[in-house]
Design a protein around this motif. Structure first.
Motif, PDB file in Angstrom:
ATOM      1  N   LEU A  53      -7.085  11.394  -1.382  1.00 26.75           N
ATOM      2  CA  LEU A  53      -7.618  12.030  -0.016  1.00 26.75           C
ATOM      3  C   LEU A  53      -7.043  13.544  -0.121  1.00 26.75           C
ATOM      4  O   LEU A  53      -5.850  13.685  -0.901  1.00 26.75           O
ATOM      5  CB  LEU A  53      -6.582  11.352   1.137  1.00 26.75           C
ATOM      6  CG  LEU A  53      -7.122  10.029   1.426  1.00 26.75           C
ATOM      7  CD1 LEU A  53      -5.886   9.411   2.493  1.00 26.75           C
ATOM      8  CD2 LEU A  53      -8.082   9.833   2.162  1.00 26.75           C
ATOM      9  N   LYS A  59       0.818  -0.994   0.076  1.00 28.95           N
ATOM     10  CA  LYS A  59      -0.009   0.062  -0.124  1.00 28.95           C
ATOM     11  C   LYS A  59       0.976   1.423  -0.114  1.00 28.95           C
ATOM     12  O   LYS A  59       1.743   1.453   0.992  1.00 28.95           O
ATOM     13  CB  LYS A  59      -1.013   0.115   1.388  1.00 28.95           C
ATOM     14  CG  LYS A  59      -1.815   0.853   1.114  1.00 28.95           C
ATOM     15  CD  LYS A  59      -3.009   1.002   2.270  1.00 28.95           C
ATOM     16  CE  LYS A  59      -4.189   1.807   2.066  1.00 28.95           C
ATOM     17  NZ  LYS A  59      -5.238   1.475   3.110  1.00 28.95           N
ATOM     18  N   VAL A  61      -0.282   2.756   5.426  1.00 30.00           N
ATOM     19  CA  VAL A  61       0.462   2.263   4.204  1.00 30.00           C
ATOM     20  C   VAL A  61       1.887   1.636   4.658  1.00 30.00           C
ATOM     21  O   VAL A  61       2.350   1.896   5.486  1.00 30.00           O
ATOM     22  CB  VAL A  61       0.726   3.588   3.415  1.00 30.00           C
ATOM     23  CG1 VAL A  61      -0.645   4.475   2.956  1.00 30.00           C
ATOM     24  CG2 VAL A  61       1.675   4.588   4.118  1.00 30.00           C
ATOM     25  N   ARG A  78      -1.976  11.067   7.389  1.00 29.50           N
ATOM     26  CA  ARG A  78      -2.688  10.206   6.340  1.00 29.50           C
ATOM     27  C   ARG A  78      -1.956   9.064   6.402  1.00 29.50           C
ATOM     28  O   ARG A  78      -2.659   7.971   5.835  1.00 29.50           O
ATOM     29  CB  ARG A  78      -2.550  11.282   5.008  1.00 29.50           C
ATOM     30  CG  ARG A  78      -3.271  12.769   5.237  1.00 29.50           C
ATOM     31  CD  ARG A  78      -4.855  12.270   5.181  1.00 29.50           C
ATOM     32  NE  ARG A  78      -5.550  13.722   5.004  1.00 29.50           N
ATOM     33  CZ  ARG A  78      -5.750  14.296   5.940  1.00 29.50           C
ATOM     34  NH1 ARG A  78      -5.371  14.014   7.122  1.00 29.50           N
ATOM     35  NH2 ARG A  78      -6.390  15.447   5.738  1.00 29.50           N
ATOM     36  N   VAL A 103      -2.730   5.162  -2.502  1.00 27.26           N
ATOM     37  CA  VAL A 103      -3.575   6.247  -1.969  1.00 27.26           C
ATOM     38  C   VAL A 103      -2.681   7.494  -2.601  1.00 27.26           C
ATOM     39  O   VAL A 103      -1.767   7.779  -2.548  1.00 27.26           O
ATOM     40  CB  VAL A 103      -3.551   6.116  -0.497  1.00 27.26           C
ATOM     41  CG1 VAL A 103      -4.275   7.448   0.236  1.00 27.26           C
ATOM     42  CG2 VAL A 103      -3.980   5.080   0.161  1.00 27.26           C
ATOM     43  N   ARG A 118      -7.429   5.399  -4.291  1.00 25.24           N
ATOM     44  CA  ARG A 118      -8.172   6.091  -3.286  1.00 25.24           C
ATOM     45  C   ARG A 118      -7.672   7.847  -2.896  1.00 25.24           C
ATOM     46  O   ARG A 118      -6.412   7.642  -2.742  1.00 25.24           O
ATOM     47  CB  ARG A 118      -8.185   5.373  -2.143  1.00 25.24           C
ATOM     48  CG  ARG A 118      -8.922   6.141  -0.686  1.00 25.24           C
ATOM     49  CD  ARG A 118      -8.927   5.142   0.447  1.00 25.24           C
ATOM     50  NE  ARG A 118      -9.060   5.754   1.838  1.00 25.24           N
ATOM     51  CZ  ARG A 118     -10.017   6.551   2.145  1.00 25.24           C
ATOM     52  NH1 ARG A 118     -11.184   6.797   1.466  1.00 25.24           N
ATOM     53  NH2 ARG A 118     -10.248   7.211   3.233  1.00 25.24           N
ATOM     54  N   LEU A 124       1.225   5.458  -0.192  1.00 26.42           N
ATOM     55  CA  LEU A 124       0.746   6.643  -0.275  1.00 26.42           C
ATOM     56  C   LEU A 124       1.523   7.699  -1.378  1.00 26.42           C
ATOM     57  O   LEU A 124       2.809   7.674  -1.040  1.00 26.42           O
ATOM     58  CB  LEU A 124       0.761   7.288   0.945  1.00 26.42           C
ATOM     59  CG  LEU A 124       0.537   9.059   1.186  1.00 26.42           C
ATOM     60  CD1 LEU A 124      -0.960   9.244   0.798  1.00 26.42           C
ATOM     61  CD2 LEU A 124       0.690   9.507   2.693  1.00 26.42           C
ATOM     62  N   SER A 173      -3.190   6.790   9.335  1.00 26.53           N
ATOM     63  CA  SER A 173      -4.508   6.386   9.366  1.00 26.53           C
ATOM     64  C   SER A 173      -4.888   5.499   8.054  1.00 26.53           C
ATOM     65  O   SER A 173      -5.816   4.712   8.302  1.00 26.53           O
ATOM     66  CB  SER A 173      -5.447   7.574   8.824  1.00 26.53           C
ATOM     67  OG  SER A 173      -5.285   8.410   7.679  1.00 26.53           O
ATOM     68  N   GLU A 174      -4.165   5.314   6.981  1.00 28.59           N
ATOM     69  CA  GLU A 174      -4.373   4.501   5.840  1.00 28.59           C
ATOM     70  C   GLU A 174      -3.615   3.209   6.223  1.00 28.59           C
ATOM     71  O   GLU A 174      -3.580   2.308   5.333  1.00 28.59           O
ATOM     72  CB  GLU A 174      -4.002   5.298   4.519  1.00 28.59           C
ATOM     73  CG  GLU A 174      -4.921   6.328   4.183  1.00 28.59           C
ATOM     74  CD  GLU A 174      -6.238   5.823   3.781  1.00 28.59           C
ATOM     75  OE1 GLU A 174      -6.232   4.702   3.343  1.00 28.59           O
ATOM     76  OE2 GLU A 174      -7.148   6.303   4.352  1.00 28.59           O
TER      77      GLU A 174
END
Length: 444
Positions: free
Chosen positions: A47, A2, A66, A60, A32, A45, A4, A63-64
C-alpha cells in the motif's frame, strides 16, 4: 496474525522476510507492507502510505483490519505514529513519541542514563561554539561530536582533527534549535545488542557487530553501516546478561517511572572498554545492517515476539530460539556514499547471487524504472508492455546476507554473492566480519 509494516528500506525488508520465514501453521502471518521497495512488495500486500503522517498510518491499519502495526524507521516514531495507532486501540511494536526521545535526543538519553545509573561516556551538551570549544579543551582528543537530533546514522564524527570536529559541530548548531553533544572517546570494540521490551520485561536478541566507517580498516567518514555479523566469538558469554542487567533493564525501568513506558526495540550500542561496558548510543528500532544478520539466525516465530512486546505480555511467552549458524551481511553502496549518491544505474546479478545456497539479498535502495524510449511509451496503445530494469536509488543499495556453520564460511559466501552483483559506481568494504588478532574482552 495480520501485520502492517511501516517503512520500506533494507531494515523493513529484513523484518518482513523474517516474519514470513519464521511463520508456522500455529503462527501464520499475513503482511501488509509499504510500497516503494520492489523486493519487499513481493512479501505481502503493498500500500502507498505516508509513514510520517500518523493519521494516514492509522487509516491504512484500520482499513486493512490488522492485528499489529510494526514501525521500522525512527522518523515515524518520533513523529508520533505509535501514539496515533495506540489511541485507536491497535497494538503497535514501536515506542511512543515520548519514549522515542531516547534516539531523537542524545542529551535526553544521557539524562536517562544518569538517572538510571547506566555507565556511558562523560559528555557536554552544547548550543554555542564557545561551549563546544570548552568541551574540546576539557575532554581532549580524539573528539567525539554527535548531532543531538536524528541524523540517519551519519551524525557522528570521531577525529583527532579539531578543525574537522569543529566544522561538524558548527553544522549541527546551524539548524534551528540545533544542539551538539561532545563526549569522551570510548576505547574497545563496539557491540550492538537488540532488546525487545514491553514496558517492563526485557528480552535480549543476539549480539552483533556493525562496521560504521565507509572504508576498510575503519577509514573514512561514518555511514549508516557497511556490514555486520553475528555471533561474536570474542565476546564473553555473560556479556548479554550483563548488558540487560546493567543497561537495558535500568533504562526500561526508568522510562516507566517517568510515565513514558518503552514498548518496542531498544538498540543498545555499546563499547567494551578497558573500564567495562559503556553505552555509545541508543536507538529505538531495529538497527541496519545488524538486523539482517541477527534475524537470519532466528529459528522461532518473530510475529508472536513482537506482538507480546506490543501488548505487555513478554513474560508469558517462550524465549526466542537461535541457530548456532553464523550470519554475515555486506552492504553494497552507491558511488559517492555517504555523500551525494550516484543513482539510476542498472543492477545485475542478484538472481545469480541468490542461487548460492545460504545467500539472500536484501533491497535497501532500489527501484524499478521503465527502460523503453519515452516516445515508444507515449505512443503505446492497449497491450503495450513496458520493459523495466532494477536500478539503484539510494546510498546503501543492497545487503548481501549469508548464513553458514562458521563466520569464516558465511563471510566467504557473502563475498561470493557480492562478486556476482554489479552496478556502476558500486563500492563495499572488504573486511566485514573480521576482527584484530588476539582480541579479548574482559568484563569489569
Amino acid at each position: 496474525m495480520k501485520v502492517l509494516l511501516v517503512g520500506n528500506g533494507g531494515r523493513e525488508h529484513a523484518i518482513a522476510r523474517a516474519l514470513v520465514r519464521t511463520s508456522t501453521p500455529e503462527h501464520p502471518v499475513a503482511l501488509v507492507v509499504q510500497a516503494g521497495n520492489p523486493a519487499l512488495e513481493q512479501l505481502g500486500r503493498s500500500l502507498t502510505m505516508d509513514p510520517l503522517d500518523p493519521g494516514d498510518v492509522v487509516r491504512r491499519a484500520t482499513s486493512e483490519n490488522v492485528d499489529l502495526v510494526v514501525v521500522g524507521p525512527e522518523a515515524p516514531l518520533v513523529a508520533g505514529v505509535a501514539d496515533a495507532v495506540l489511541d485507536y486501540g491497535i497494538p503497535v511494536f514501536g515506542p511512543t513519541k515520548g519514549a522515542a526521545r531516547l534516539e531523537a535526543s542524545k542529551s535526553f538519553a544521557k539524562k536517562i542514563m544518569a538517572d538510571a545509573g547506566v555507565a556511558t561516556a562523560r559528555s557536554f551538551t552544547c548550543t554555542t561554539m564557545e561551549e563546544v570549544s570548552a568541551a574540546f579543551d576539557e575532554l581532549g582528543a580524539p573528539h567525539v561530536v554527535k548531532d543531538d537530533a536524528l541524523a540517519a546514522g551519519k551524525g557522528v564524527v570521531v577525529t583527532s582533527d579539531r578543525e574537522e570536529a569543529s566544522a561538524h559541530a558548527r553544522a549541527c548548531l546551524a539548524r534551528d534549535g540545533g544542539a551538539v553533544v561532545v563526549e569522551d572517546y570510548l576505547d574497545g570494540p563496539e557491540v550492538s545488542l537488540f532488546c525487545v521490551a514491553d514496558g517492563e520485561t526485557v528480552v535480549p536478541l543476539q549480539p552483533a557487530q556493525d562496521f560504521k566507517r565507509v572504508g576498510d580498516g575503519n577509514e573514512g567518514p561514518n555511514t549508516g553501516g557497511m556490514g555486520a555479523y553475528s555471533p561474536l566469538p570474542w565476546l564473553p558469554e555473560e556479556a548479554t546478561r550483563r548488558i540487560v542487567d546493567e543497561v537495558a533493564q535500568p533504562v526500561i525501568t526508568e522510562m516507566a517511572r517517568r510515565g513514558t513506558p518503552f514498548r518496542g526495540l531498544l538498540y543498545c550500542g555499546l563499547a567494551m572498554t578497558s573500564r567495562g561496558i559503556r553505552v555509545v548510543e541508543f536507538n529505538v528500532r531495529f538497527g541496519d545492517p545488524e538486523t539482517q544478520a541477527v534475524l537470519e539466525r532466528l529459528e522461532s516465530p518473530l510475529a508472536p515476539l513482537l506482538h507480546a512486546a506490543a501488548t505487555g505480555t513478554l513474560s508469558k511467552i517462550p524465549a526466542p530460539v537461535w541457530s548456532d549458524d553464523a550470519a554475515v551481511t555486506v552492504v553494497m553502496a552507491s558511488g559517492g556514499y555517504p555523500g551525494q549518491a550516484d543513482t539510476g544505474h542498472e543492477i545485475t546479478g542478484i538472481e545469480a547471487a541468490e542461487a548460492l545456497d545460504g545467500v539472500h539479498v536484501i533491497h535497501a535502495g532500489t527501484s524499478e524504472e521503465i527502460t523503453d524510449d519515452p516516445a515508444d511509451v507515449a505512443a503505446g496503445c492497449c497491450g503495450f508492455e513496458p520493459t523495466y530494469a532494477l536500478v539503484n536509488k539510494g546510498g546503501r543499495v543492497l545487503d548481501v546476507v549469508a548464513r553458514a556453520a562458521t563466520i569464516e564460511e558465511a563471510r566467504a559466501l557473502a563475498y561470493r554473492g557480492v562478486d556476482l552483483i554489479h552496478f556502476d559506481g558500486e563500492h563495499h568494504r572488504g573486511d566485514i566480519a573480521t576482527w584484530p588478532d588476539h582480541l579479548t574482552v574482559t568484563l569489569e
